[in-house]
Each structure stands twice: as C-alpha cells, then as structure tokens.
Scaffold this active site. Structure first.
Site, short mmCIF file in Angstrom:
data_model
loop_
_atom_site.label_atom_id
_atom_site.label_comp_id
_atom_site.label_asym_id
_atom_site.label_seq_id
_atom_site.Cartn_x
_atom_site.Cartn_y
_atom_site.Cartn_z
N SER A 51 -31.09 10.42 -16.30
CA SER A 51 -29.83 10.75 -16.77
C SER A 51 -28.59 9.77 -16.37
O SER A 51 -27.82 9.67 -17.23
CB SER A 51 -29.15 12.17 -16.43
OG SER A 51 -30.11 13.14 -16.80
N GLY A 229 -31.27 14.48 -19.65
CA GLY A 229 -31.49 13.04 -20.15
C GLY A 229 -30.15 12.31 -20.36
O GLY A 229 -28.95 13.15 -20.15
N GLY A 231 -27.22 9.92 -22.42
CA GLY A 231 -26.33 9.63 -23.48
C GLY A 231 -25.77 10.85 -24.10
O GLY A 231 -25.42 11.85 -23.55
N CYS A 257 -29.22 20.63 -18.54
CA CYS A 257 -28.40 19.46 -18.53
C CYS A 257 -28.23 19.06 -20.01
O CYS A 257 -27.74 19.77 -20.90
CB CYS A 257 -28.66 18.15 -17.51
SG CYS A 257 -27.53 17.11 -17.31
N LEU A 258 -28.78 17.79 -20.44
CA LEU A 258 -28.65 17.45 -21.96
C LEU A 258 -29.51 18.64 -22.48
O LEU A 258 -29.12 18.80 -23.60
CB LEU A 258 -29.57 16.10 -21.89
CG LEU A 258 -29.63 15.53 -23.31
CD1 LEU A 258 -28.12 15.62 -24.18
CD2 LEU A 258 -30.32 14.40 -23.48
N GLN A 261 -27.18 21.36 -23.50
CA GLN A 261 -26.00 20.70 -24.48
C GLN A 261 -26.91 20.76 -25.87
O GLN A 261 -26.41 21.25 -26.69
CB GLN A 261 -25.57 19.49 -24.14
CG GLN A 261 -24.72 19.36 -23.00
CD GLN A 261 -24.69 17.71 -22.33
OE1 GLN A 261 -25.29 17.02 -22.86
NE2 GLN A 261 -24.06 17.61 -21.24
N ASN A 299 -24.88 16.05 -12.74
CA ASN A 299 -25.04 14.83 -12.98
C ASN A 299 -24.99 14.85 -14.63
O ASN A 299 -25.73 14.85 -15.22
CB ASN A 299 -26.30 13.96 -12.58
CG ASN A 299 -26.26 12.72 -13.39
OD1 ASN A 299 -25.14 12.14 -13.84
ND2 ASN A 299 -27.42 12.17 -13.68
N GLY A 301 -21.83 13.44 -17.99
CA GLY A 301 -20.76 12.97 -18.44
C GLY A 301 -19.95 13.86 -19.68
O GLY A 301 -18.92 13.40 -20.32
N PHE A 302 -20.80 14.64 -20.39
CA PHE A 302 -20.47 15.30 -21.61
C PHE A 302 -20.79 16.95 -21.12
O PHE A 302 -21.30 17.32 -20.30
CB PHE A 302 -21.59 15.28 -22.72
CG PHE A 302 -21.58 13.73 -23.29
CD1 PHE A 302 -20.61 13.51 -24.36
CD2 PHE A 302 -21.87 12.61 -22.49
CE1 PHE A 302 -20.52 12.29 -24.67
CE2 PHE A 302 -22.04 11.40 -23.12
CZ PHE A 302 -21.01 11.19 -24.13
N HIS A 343 -28.31 21.11 -12.23
CA HIS A 343 -29.75 20.73 -11.64
C HIS A 343 -30.27 21.67 -10.80
O HIS A 343 -30.14 21.49 -9.81
CB HIS A 343 -29.79 19.45 -11.40
CG HIS A 343 -29.67 18.36 -12.54
ND1 HIS A 343 -30.99 17.74 -13.26
CD2 HIS A 343 -28.60 17.92 -13.24
CE1 HIS A 343 -30.23 16.93 -14.10
NE2 HIS A 343 -29.07 16.87 -14.05
N GLU A 345 -33.23 22.34 -10.11
CA GLU A 345 -34.40 21.59 -9.36
C GLU A 345 -33.88 20.69 -8.12
O GLU A 345 -34.73 20.35 -7.25
CB GLU A 345 -35.30 20.86 -10.26
CG GLU A 345 -34.81 19.37 -10.57
CD GLU A 345 -33.62 19.49 -11.37
OE1 GLU A 345 -32.90 18.11 -11.53
OE2 GLU A 345 -33.20 20.34 -12.15
#
Length: 370
Positions: A51, A229, A231, A257-258, A261, A299, A301-302, A343, A345
C-alpha cells in the site's frame, strides 16, 4: 561493526521546503508522495507493505534500524516504499534473531533515504500543509535541478497503482482440504491477511488485480476477499466492475483498505483524497454495532465519503474513526458484503480487530446453508 560514513543529502518538498541531512540506504535520487507513519515498531513490515508503493515514508520514531531486519517480518516479496526519512538511523543492531542491518537491506532494495533531519518539524509541516510530492537526493545538490525533477512527479490523485504491485500469476495459500475456499483479488495484499484467512480454515486462490469475476468464480469459491493496495481507488475501475458482479450475485465478500474503498465505489459511494491520511498503529475506531472501541493499524491516504454513505439507503456505516469521524467500516444491507478501512491483520499493530476474519468465516458458513 564500523560506523558507516554518510554523504550529505537533501529532502525537497513540493512547496519548496528544504531539509538537509545525511544519506542512508542507496546513494541516489528518488521521488514520490511524502507521508508519515507513527508506529513505534514494525518498520520492516511497513516498508514491505504494498500500500506504500509510490510513497516516501517518514518514520516518526526517533531511532530506526536498531533491531535490524528479519526475512520472516516482510509483508510482500520486496520493499515497496520509494524513499525513507528518519531522525536517527542506527548502523548497528542488537536483536539476536536479526539476519542483517537495515542499511544493507535498503541498499540491496535500492532504496534512497535521508537521516538526521528534524522529523517532528517535517511531520508538523505535512499535517498543516497536507500530503505532497517530495524528492530525496544524496547525489545532486543543485536545488534548481531537484525542483525540475520534482515537477515531473505525478500526483497520487488519479494514479492507478494496484496493477503494479499485484501478483502476475495466480497462486494458492493454505490447505487444499480446508473447509472453505476464498478467491482473493490481489490489489497489493499483505502476507498476514492470507495467514489470518488460512489459519481459520480457508484455502485461498490469489488472483491478479485485473481478473474478471467470471474467471474467479469458475473456481467455485465460498467467498471473495478484496485486498489492500496503493493508489487512487477511483482509478481502479476494473476492480470496481468485478466487485459489482460479486455483490449482484450475493456471494460473501470482505474488503480491507483499498478493498473497502472498491466495495464502496461498487455501490455508488464516492471516495476522496485525504489531507494527510492515516498511517500508524494506534488509531481509535468505534464499532457502531457493538459500541466497543478498538485500537487499529492504518495506512491510507484516500477515504470513503461519509455524506455519500449517509445518502445511500443500501449502505450502512459500521465503524468510525474517533479522531476525525471518518468512515472506517461499512456493510451492504441485504447482501453478504462488508469492509473496513483499517488493517485487522495488523503486522505491525494490535490484534483488537481479528474478529473481522471470524465474521467473514461466519458469513461464508451462512451462505453454505442457504
């Protein structure tokens, strides 16, 4: 062990701020979006988290490198950060289990870094001004040249990066005779996620990021997992289409996380780039279903838009961040689909949220009886 002789090094931020220090890792030049992680331990797990791909990482802990590195503590096959910024860097390590120094590890991974700067000042600057691109160089001291190189670095907003860190070939994890089969869409998965799934009786087949729903579903899985992940999630449109098909067929799906989203986007919810993101091991999150608070590893940023969720009658917020009220978890009403922004995990981090894997297992068990 002799102390390594360091070269002078420069960190230049997009807004023109300049920090002078000494080079660590590889002598060279690197660039990317600068961000910071507040975790006190677990630096190797952080550096190998996919990530972080495309980012220069600032460790807020004063001393980095003092316990060396260990192959078992990696979360992917390689270091994923683009650059490293620390206050004090240790050339020596005291942990008896360590297999080598962090300096050698960074050199072999071709990671350029800088030490001996005021990271407290730098982090306060990022918190005030927001995430921005930066460049580190231990070989170029011409500021105008560095500014020129930095101007060519693309913004993280709009970047599709998951395909660059995803596996290129499918592979399996776990016991083939396990009672449950989980199809994993790898957008930059951490190894400890797979460890958690396999330890709870799942046999996982991990697919490249661009794999279609039809190909994944041909394995006849009991459930789908959508990984973390790097981006901009809004640019990962191929994964959104895959998740839409999963949810349409009401097959159990869990995202982190990603992946969280992507599940939100698949349900018409918008995402946005945060001012400076959440990265650390002690973010307080409230579970709105149980009323309990859990300390989490984060972790990202979006984030998922809170207003967008509240205006969607098919989606419910299940978790919120107690620091800033941002969305940390959702579930799709009437469907076997849920996700969290943080996260569970860990690796590194607390274990407060391991129950989410049990929740996914239970959801797949319910599906079997339908």
């Amino acid at each position: 062990m002799d102390k390594v002789q360091r070269k002078s090094c420069i960190l230049l931020l997009e807004d023109g701020s300049i920090f002078h220090g000494y080079g660590i890792g590889l002598i060279g030049t690197t660039s990317g979006e600068i961000c910071f992680n507040t975790g006190i331990t677990g630096y190797q797990e952080v550096y190998t988290d996919p990530s972080y791909y495309g980012q220069i990482l600032v460790n807020t802990t004063s001393h980095i490198g003092n316990y060396g590195v260990l192959d078992a503590e990696t979360e992917s096959g390689s270091v994923k950060i683009k650059g490293l910024v620390v206050k004090k860097f240790s050339d020596i390590f005291s942990r008896i289990q360590a297999e080598g120094s962090l300096q050698k590890y960074l050199e072999e991974a071709k990671i350029v870094g800088i030490s001996d700067i005021d990271t407290r000042k730098l982090v306060r600057h990022i918190r005030e001004k927001g995430a921005m691109n930066a460049i580190i160089s231990s070989e170029i001291d011409d500021i105008d040249k560095l500014k020129e190189l930095l101007s060519a670095v693309p913004s993280m907003e709009g970047l599709e990066l998951a395909s660059q860190v995803s596996t290129k070939e499918t592979y399996f994890e776990g016991n083939p005779d396990a009672p449950l089969k989980v199809a994993v869409l790898d957008l930059g998965i951490k190894r400890n996620i797979l460890r958690n799934l396999t330890s709870k009786g799942c046999y996982c087949k991990v697919f490249p990021s661009g794999t279609s729903f039809e190909e994944m579903n041909s394995w006849n899985p009991d459930g789908f997992f959508i990984s973390n992940g790097p981006g901009d999630p809004a640019s990962t449109t191929y994964a959104v289409e895959t998740v839409k098909e999963i949810i349409k067929r009401d097959i159990p799906v869990f995202g982190i996380c990603l992946g969280h989203q992507i599940i939100a986007l698949a349900n018409g919810i918008t995402t946005y780039k945060m001012h400076h993101g959440h990265r650390g091991l002690n973010h307080p999150v409230k579970n709105l279903v149980t009323g309990k608070c859990e300390i989490t590893s984060q972790n990202h940023g979006f984030s998922v838009s809170s207003d967008s969720v509240k205006n969607n009658e098919n989606v419910e917020i299940t978790h919120i961040n107690l620091n800033d009220g941002t969305v940390e978890g959702i579930k799709i009403l009437g469907k076997k689909a849920f996700s969290v922004q943080y996260h569970p995990e860990a690796a590194p981090g607390p274990h407060d949220s391991w129950y989410l894997f049990d929740q996914f297992i239970a959801l797949m068990g319910e599906a079997e009886t339908v």
